[in-house]
Enzyme design. Structure first.
Site, PDB file in Angstrom:
ATOM      1  N   LYS A 142      26.179  32.724  41.172  1.00 50.96           N
ATOM      2  CA  LYS A 142      24.979  32.205  40.505  1.00 50.96           C
ATOM      3  C   LYS A 142      23.822  33.174  40.683  1.00 50.96           C
ATOM      4  O   LYS A 142      23.105  33.495  39.751  1.00 50.96           O
ATOM      5  CB  LYS A 142      24.559  30.872  41.114  1.00 50.96           C
ATOM      6  CG  LYS A 142      24.979  29.543  40.613  1.00 50.96           C
ATOM      7  CD  LYS A 142      24.976  29.188  39.190  1.00 50.96           C
ATOM      8  CE  LYS A 142      25.957  29.903  38.358  1.00 50.96           C
ATOM      9  NZ  LYS A 142      27.229  29.367  38.089  1.00 50.96           N
ATOM     10  N   CYS A 184      30.818  36.467  20.530  1.00 48.00           N
ATOM     11  CA  CYS A 184      30.335  36.427  19.148  1.00 48.00           C
ATOM     12  C   CYS A 184      30.273  34.997  18.617  1.00 48.00           C
ATOM     13  O   CYS A 184      31.052  34.143  19.031  1.00 48.00           O
ATOM     14  CB  CYS A 184      31.274  37.221  18.250  1.00 48.00           C
ATOM     15  SG  CYS A 184      31.525  38.893  18.801  1.00 48.00           S
ATOM     16  N   GLU A 221      24.368  36.482  38.682  1.00 47.32           N
ATOM     17  CA  GLU A 221      24.300  36.451  37.222  1.00 47.32           C
ATOM     18  C   GLU A 221      22.916  36.142  36.684  1.00 47.32           C
ATOM     19  O   GLU A 221      22.530  36.704  35.667  1.00 47.32           O
ATOM     20  CB  GLU A 221      25.381  35.567  36.589  1.00 47.32           C
ATOM     21  CG  GLU A 221      25.351  34.124  36.917  1.00 47.32           C
ATOM     22  CD  GLU A 221      26.521  33.355  36.280  1.00 47.32           C
ATOM     23  OE1 GLU A 221      27.118  33.814  35.308  1.00 47.32           O
ATOM     24  OE2 GLU A 221      26.816  32.256  36.781  1.00 47.32           O
ATOM     25  N   LYS A 234      28.604  33.235  27.190  1.00 44.05           N
ATOM     26  CA  LYS A 234      28.961  31.911  27.698  1.00 44.05           C
ATOM     27  C   LYS A 234      30.466  31.714  27.690  1.00 44.05           C
ATOM     28  O   LYS A 234      31.043  31.272  28.667  1.00 44.05           O
ATOM     29  CB  LYS A 234      28.277  30.840  26.841  1.00 44.05           C
ATOM     30  CG  LYS A 234      28.589  29.412  27.267  1.00 44.05           C
ATOM     31  CD  LYS A 234      27.928  29.074  28.587  1.00 44.05           C
ATOM     32  CE  LYS A 234      28.201  27.657  29.046  1.00 44.05           C
ATOM     33  NZ  LYS A 234      27.947  27.528  30.501  1.00 44.05           N
ATOM     34  N   ARG A 259      25.857  31.752  23.453  1.00 43.76           N
ATOM     35  CA  ARG A 259      27.141  32.394  23.686  1.00 43.76           C
ATOM     36  C   ARG A 259      26.994  33.845  24.138  1.00 43.76           C
ATOM     37  O   ARG A 259      27.934  34.437  24.648  1.00 43.76           O
ATOM     38  CB  ARG A 259      27.988  32.349  22.401  1.00 43.76           C
ATOM     39  CG  ARG A 259      28.349  30.957  21.986  1.00 43.76           C
ATOM     40  CD  ARG A 259      28.917  30.928  20.574  1.00 43.76           C
ATOM     41  NE  ARG A 259      30.224  31.537  20.494  1.00 43.76           N
ATOM     42  CZ  ARG A 259      31.376  30.903  20.692  1.00 43.76           C
ATOM     43  NH1 ARG A 259      31.363  29.628  20.992  1.00 43.76           N
ATOM     44  NH2 ARG A 259      32.521  31.532  20.576  1.00 43.76           N
ATOM     45  N   TRP A 317      28.598  40.251  20.149  1.00 40.33           N
ATOM     46  CA  TRP A 317      28.598  40.695  21.542  1.00 40.33           C
ATOM     47  C   TRP A 317      29.524  41.905  21.561  1.00 40.33           C
ATOM     48  O   TRP A 317      30.733  41.771  21.375  1.00 40.33           O
ATOM     49  CB  TRP A 317      29.123  39.565  22.428  1.00 40.33           C
ATOM     50  CG  TRP A 317      29.005  39.824  23.901  1.00 40.33           C
ATOM     51  CD1 TRP A 317      27.897  39.605  24.684  1.00 40.33           C
ATOM     52  CD2 TRP A 317      30.025  40.293  24.788  1.00 40.33           C
ATOM     53  NE1 TRP A 317      28.168  39.935  25.988  1.00 40.33           N
ATOM     54  CE2 TRP A 317      29.470  40.359  26.082  1.00 40.33           C
ATOM     55  CE3 TRP A 317      31.354  40.689  24.616  1.00 40.33           C
ATOM     56  CZ2 TRP A 317      30.188  40.789  27.185  1.00 40.33           C
ATOM     57  CZ3 TRP A 317      32.064  41.117  25.721  1.00 40.33           C
ATOM     58  CH2 TRP A 317      31.484  41.159  26.990  1.00 40.33           C
ATOM     59  N   ASN A 372      35.168  37.052  15.127  1.00 42.64           N
ATOM     60  CA  ASN A 372      35.050  36.832  16.571  1.00 42.64           C
ATOM     61  C   ASN A 372      36.426  37.103  17.155  1.00 42.64           C
ATOM     62  O   ASN A 372      37.420  36.579  16.663  1.00 42.64           O
ATOM     63  CB  ASN A 372      34.614  35.370  16.814  1.00 42.64           C
ATOM     64  CG  ASN A 372      34.576  35.010  18.284  1.00 42.64           C
ATOM     65  OD1 ASN A 372      34.709  35.880  19.150  1.00 42.64           O
ATOM     66  ND2 ASN A 372      34.382  33.735  18.561  1.00 42.64           N
ATOM     67  N   GLY A 373      36.493  37.933  18.198  1.00 48.96           N
ATOM     68  CA  GLY A 373      37.784  38.253  18.808  1.00 48.96           C
ATOM     69  C   GLY A 373      37.967  39.762  18.888  1.00 48.96           C
ATOM     70  O   GLY A 373      37.004  40.523  18.703  1.00 48.96           O
ATOM     71  N   HIS A 390      34.819  42.791  60.034  1.00 48.29           N
ATOM     72  CA  HIS A 390      35.907  43.742  59.774  1.00 48.29           C
ATOM     73  C   HIS A 390      35.467  44.852  58.816  1.00 48.29           C
ATOM     74  O   HIS A 390      36.305  45.477  58.178  1.00 48.29           O
ATOM     75  CB  HIS A 390      37.142  43.006  59.238  1.00 48.29           C
ATOM     76  CG  HIS A 390      37.738  42.083  60.256  1.00 48.29           C
ATOM     77  ND1 HIS A 390      38.438  42.536  61.346  1.00 48.29           N
ATOM     78  CD2 HIS A 390      37.674  40.735  60.380  1.00 48.29           C
ATOM     79  CE1 HIS A 390      38.809  41.505  62.092  1.00 48.29           C
ATOM     80  NE2 HIS A 390      38.357  40.403  61.521  1.00 48.29           N
ATOM     81  N   GLU A 445      30.573  30.610  44.869  1.00 47.82           N
ATOM     82  CA  GLU A 445      29.857  30.162  43.682  1.00 47.82           C
ATOM     83  C   GLU A 445      28.347  30.466  43.802  1.00 47.82           C
ATOM     84  O   GLU A 445      27.721  30.907  42.843  1.00 47.82           O
ATOM     85  CB  GLU A 445      30.098  28.661  43.455  1.00 47.82           C
ATOM     86  CG  GLU A 445      29.320  28.030  42.324  1.00 47.82           C
ATOM     87  CD  GLU A 445      29.586  28.640  40.946  1.00 47.82           C
ATOM     88  OE1 GLU A 445      30.504  29.466  40.803  1.00 47.82           O
ATOM     89  OE2 GLU A 445      28.830  28.303  40.018  1.00 47.82           O
TER      90      GLU A 445
HETATM   91  O1  M6R Z   1      34.419  28.422  30.031  1.00 52.05           O
HETATM   92  P1  M6R Z   1      35.069  28.743  31.338  1.00 52.05           P
HETATM   93  O2  M6R Z   1      34.833  27.704  32.379  1.00 52.05           O
HETATM   94  O3  M6R Z   1      36.528  29.070  31.215  1.00 52.05           O
HETATM   95  O4  M6R Z   1      34.335  30.063  31.827  1.00 52.05           O
HETATM   96  C1  M6R Z   1      34.744  30.740  32.976  1.00 52.05           C
HETATM   97  C2  M6R Z   1      33.730  31.748  33.395  1.00 52.05           C
HETATM   98  O5  M6R Z   1      33.513  32.684  32.382  1.00 52.05           O
HETATM   99  C3  M6R Z   1      32.390  31.088  33.758  1.00 52.05           C
HETATM  100  O6  M6R Z   1      32.535  30.148  34.770  1.00 52.05           O
HETATM  101  C4  M6R Z   1      31.382  32.164  34.205  1.00 52.05           C
HETATM  102  O7  M6R Z   1      31.755  32.709  35.424  1.00 52.05           O
HETATM  103  C5  M6R Z   1      29.974  31.558  34.256  1.00 52.05           C
HETATM  104  N1  M6R Z   1      29.039  32.489  33.711  1.00 52.05           N
HETATM  105  C6  M6R Z   1      29.532  31.245  35.618  1.00 52.05           C
HETATM  106  O8  M6R Z   1      28.241  30.730  35.637  1.00 52.05           O
END
Ligand code: M6R
Length: 607
Positions: free
Chosen positions: A486, A2, A489, A602, A27, A75, A101-102, A505, A482
């Site tokens: 990527k 949010c 997502e 985000k 966000r 959100w 927010n929260g 395995h 990673e």
């Molecule tokens: O703000 P942060 O680095 O703590 O966020 C951690 C994860 O939420 C963040 O890396 C998330 O996995 C990204 N969407 C990856 O691209």
């Protein structure tokens, strides 16, 4: 997650709120709303979906006469995304409006009690409970707002950043915070409220950071702060130096592509901030401390966790110190055993990730030293840790991290090199060689970026691929973790990252004709092993893509991406770039919302 904005001053509040909300879109959100003070009433307008829907609903913004208001992008957590559940929420008589927010963890219990007292609810949200609980306390405290907010803070558990307007307090907005970010910007005759700096940067660079359990009364051009005992406190005004253009696309179609291309700079800036006269210097860390640790625990979530996985190999090889890596969300609920000489490192771009914040608080309770590798200056985690090392990636807007991830990696390498030299695990010559290799990384990343068109073309061949398996050993495994995230997502393609030796395995049963298997082949000592595992999948019909800086038999692979050679320990910084570019173009080709992928936010401020 949010986003909150607020404004009080002499300009068109609606315009300022909408502009601020658009800067917080990154966000992640699924509905939006604003509440404007208009003479004797609040004008509350909400819409499901994108901000455009809200703007359409508002109509002619210039006609709206209001100099004070609050706004929100939601959100969904409690209750589906809908206009009814969108913020702002209000008390029954409309006297109080609130954006939040929260998460209020005990909202159900509070709601049940309020229902018994005659309160009626129109939404499924925890935020409506806030509006009604405040109403209850306001009446109980004879309209003493600070008293009501204070009682609310004592009654609820969970996290909140709140902006509150009360009908009778015409020239005031109230805010309160616990474990969710909130900043307050001031200009001559105006005051701004926001979840994050980009929302108000156009108007002011002078901001206050609200701390946990603090509240404030906001009036035009002025803020009065209070602690949880309602005692007035003074706070330091901070100056934000971030450039406005760094939060804009600058001609790129998407923030993600812009940020991919900013990686040479983000890596270079991070290196230069800690390299003085060819020596790595971390002012906050003294050598006797560095010598005293006997193990390291790295915490993070998502990509930050993947940085941790890579750094485990780097620290163990360079410093011969045992390193554990844990998802912050797992660490906080396990019985971890930390010796007093443990250093806990938390990695976070936003510095607001709820699980990472909770993880580091838990570590502090165990009396160990905590160090943060953080991108957002002044963020909650940055203020929580004992030592903070900032990455210099600049604001990262795309939900999928690229340049912050790269900056975290390089800062982690530098920390490991510093540990290795202080603990006398490397000599001066090795130290200088490692520094030289680190300094080459930005140029090597640039070199890979020049290959963007070829990688784009390659990506187009995988547009209909349903499953991709990415495999690697040791640091190559950290790379594919990673790369896989990527792709998932932003391209929404199902991918799995596997330690290459583990495939046989069980998971190899999923390999069928034309399944794409991407092998990361950067670690000299295990290349042959991983290559053999790739061949095992080829024999079962897989198509192979190799990412490597080494000599391999390119005829065996269907596709090969060559990257420059660096020290094996730093290979993640290079091998990840083609995977980021592929993810980006697959997302574009599939018509996805690249910068705001579905269901994602985000900064994940809920657990
Ligand atoms: O703000 P942060 O680095 O703590 O966020 C951690 C994860 O939420 C963040 O890396 C998330 O996995 C990204 N969407 C990856 O691209």
């Amino acid at each position: 997650m949010c986003g909150i904005v607020g404004y009080i001053g002499n300009k068109n509040a609606c315009k300022i709120l909408l502009e601020g909300l658009s800067r917080l879109e990154y966000r992640g959100y699924d509905s939006a709303g604003i509440a404007l003070r208009e003479k004797e009433k609040f004008n509350i307008i909400k819409a499901k979906g994108k901000l455009e829907n809200l703007i359409k609903k508002i109509g002619n913004i210039d006609e709206i006469k209001s100099n004070c208001g609050i706004g929100h992008t939601r959100w969904a957590t409690h209750g589906k995304p809908s206009e009814n559940n969108a913020h702002p929420h209000n008390s029954q008589d409309g006297n109080i409006v609130v954006v939040h927010n929260g998460i209020i963890e005990n909202y159900l219990e509070i709601k049940t009690n309020l229902i018994k007292k005659g309160y009626k609810f129109y939404s499924q949200t925890d935020t409506e409970v806030i509006a009604k609980l405040l109403d209850y306390y306001l009446k109980e405290s004879n309209n003493d707002i600070l008293e009501a907010i204070n009682k609310f803070m004592l009654r609820v558990t969970g996290s909140y950043a709140l902006a509150i307007m009360i009908k009778s307090r015409k020239s005031e907005i109230y805010v309160a915070k616990k474990d969710s970010p909130l900043i307050i910007g001031v200009n001559k005759d105006e005051t701004f409220i926001a979840s994050d700096v980009p929302a108000i940067l156009k108007h002011t660079r002078n901001v206050y950071y609200l701390e946990n359990n603090e509240m404030a009364k906001i009036i035009a051009g002025k803020v009065i702060f209070y602690n949880s005992y309602k005692t007035q406190i003074q706070k330091e005004l901070c100056h934000i130096s971030m450039s406005l253009s760094s939060a804009e696309k600058n001609g790129y179609e998407h923030f993600m592509l812009k940020e991919i291309h900013e990686q040479p700079l983000s890596v270079k800036s991070t290196i230069n901030s800690y390299l003085k006269e060819n020596k790595i210097q971390f002012a906050c860390l003294n050598e006797s401390k560095i010598k005293g640790y006997d193990n390291i625990l790295i915490l993070g979530c998502g990509s930050a966790y993947h940085v941790g996985v890579c750094l485990k190999y780097v620290f163990e090889k360079l410093c011969q110190i045992p390193v554990q890596v844990d998802y912050a969300s797992e660490f906080r609920y396990r019985e971890s055993i930390l010796s007093k000489n443990t250093l806990v490192i938390v990695i976070s771009q936003s510095g607001e990730t709820a699980d990472s914040l909770a993880g580091i608080k838990l570590a502090k309770l165990k009396n160990v030293d905590t160090l943060g590798i953080i991108n957002v200056v002044g963020s909650s985690i940055a203020r929580e840790v004992d030592y903070v090392l900032y990455t210099y990636a600049g604001p990262e807007i795309s939900v999928a991290t690229t340049k912050a991830y790269s900056a975290q990696l390089v800062l982690g390498y530098m920390l490991a090199i510093k540990f290795a030299t202080v603990r006398k695990k490397i000599n001066e010559e090795q130290y200088q060689t490692l520094i030289k290799q680190i300094k080459e990384l930005p140029y090597q990343i640039e070199q890979i970026l020049k290959d963007e068109k070829n990688i784009q073309h390659l990506s187009s061949q995988f547009i209909n691929t349903k499953d991709i398996f990415l495999i690697g050993r040791n640091i190559d495994y950290a790379i594919v973790l990673e790369g896989s995230l990527k792709m998932k997502e932003v391209s929404y393609i199902h991918t799995e990252a596997y330690p290459a030796g583990e495939l046989k395995h069980g998971t190899i049963s999923l390999i069928e004709k034309d399944t794409l298997v991407i092998g990361s082949l950067t670690q000299e000592n295990v290349i042959d092993k991983t290559f053999s595992n790739m061949l095992e999948t080829k024999s079962r019909g897989a198509k192979l893509l190799a990412i490597t800086s080494n000599e391999i038999d390119c005829n065996i692979c269907d596709y090969t991406i060559k990257i420059p050679k660096t020290n094996d320990l730093f290979a993640t910084s290079l091998a990840i770039i083609p995977l980021q570019i592929m993810s980006y173009y697959l997302s574009v080709l599939k018509g996805n919302d690249v910068d705001k992928p579905r269901n994602l936010a985000k900064s994940v401020t809920v657990e």
